[in-house]
Design a protein around this motif. Sequence first.
Motif: not given
Length: 190
Positions: A167-171, A53-55, A88-89, A160-164
């Motif tokens: 594409g390593n983040i799922r719902s 859900g994060l932008e 991220g920032e 981390t923001d790098e995981d986002y």
Amino acid sequence: MPKRPHLVDALAGFAVTFTTMFKKPVTEQYPEKPGPTAKRYHGRHQLNRYEDGLEKCIGCELCAWACPADAIFVEGADNTEAERFSPGERYGRVYQINYLRCIGCGLCIEACPTRALTMTNDYEMADDNRADLIYGKAKLLAPLTPDMTAPPHAMAPGSTDEDYYRGNIRSDGLATPLGMPTLKSRDAVL
């Protein structure tokens, strides 16, 4: 050179008209039955989200700089732990696209480093009020699916923001790609 009689020219014109009278008409029933668009059609823009859900927009303003028609306005702001809208920032606090100026070139899409901005096949954007053709962030954001959480919320635990960005983040949180050791298994090896 002898001139052709006007009657012959007129008959030639009538012959073209007569032959087209029996062809099947090509009529589109547009408002009732809108036709399909091409796969790569550049329609309305969309600000995408990650699976939790994060932008995706980080408020870098590269899309606004790339726009030759000066149709995009972005104002970035800093994320805080209490209010996090993107990993991220930074995030795009204000995001506007003026469709009175947009030429649909897609240069903004190419400039986006996080693939936050894409173009949909939606082409019905006509309005009777000029102010309604300036789309704000609320109109541009992709809708939340049932498994997403509306921001602001924290990033997935242990990510981390790098995981986002990779594409390593799922719902449901951080997912490790196949073949990649997890944090616990890496620590066990060390």
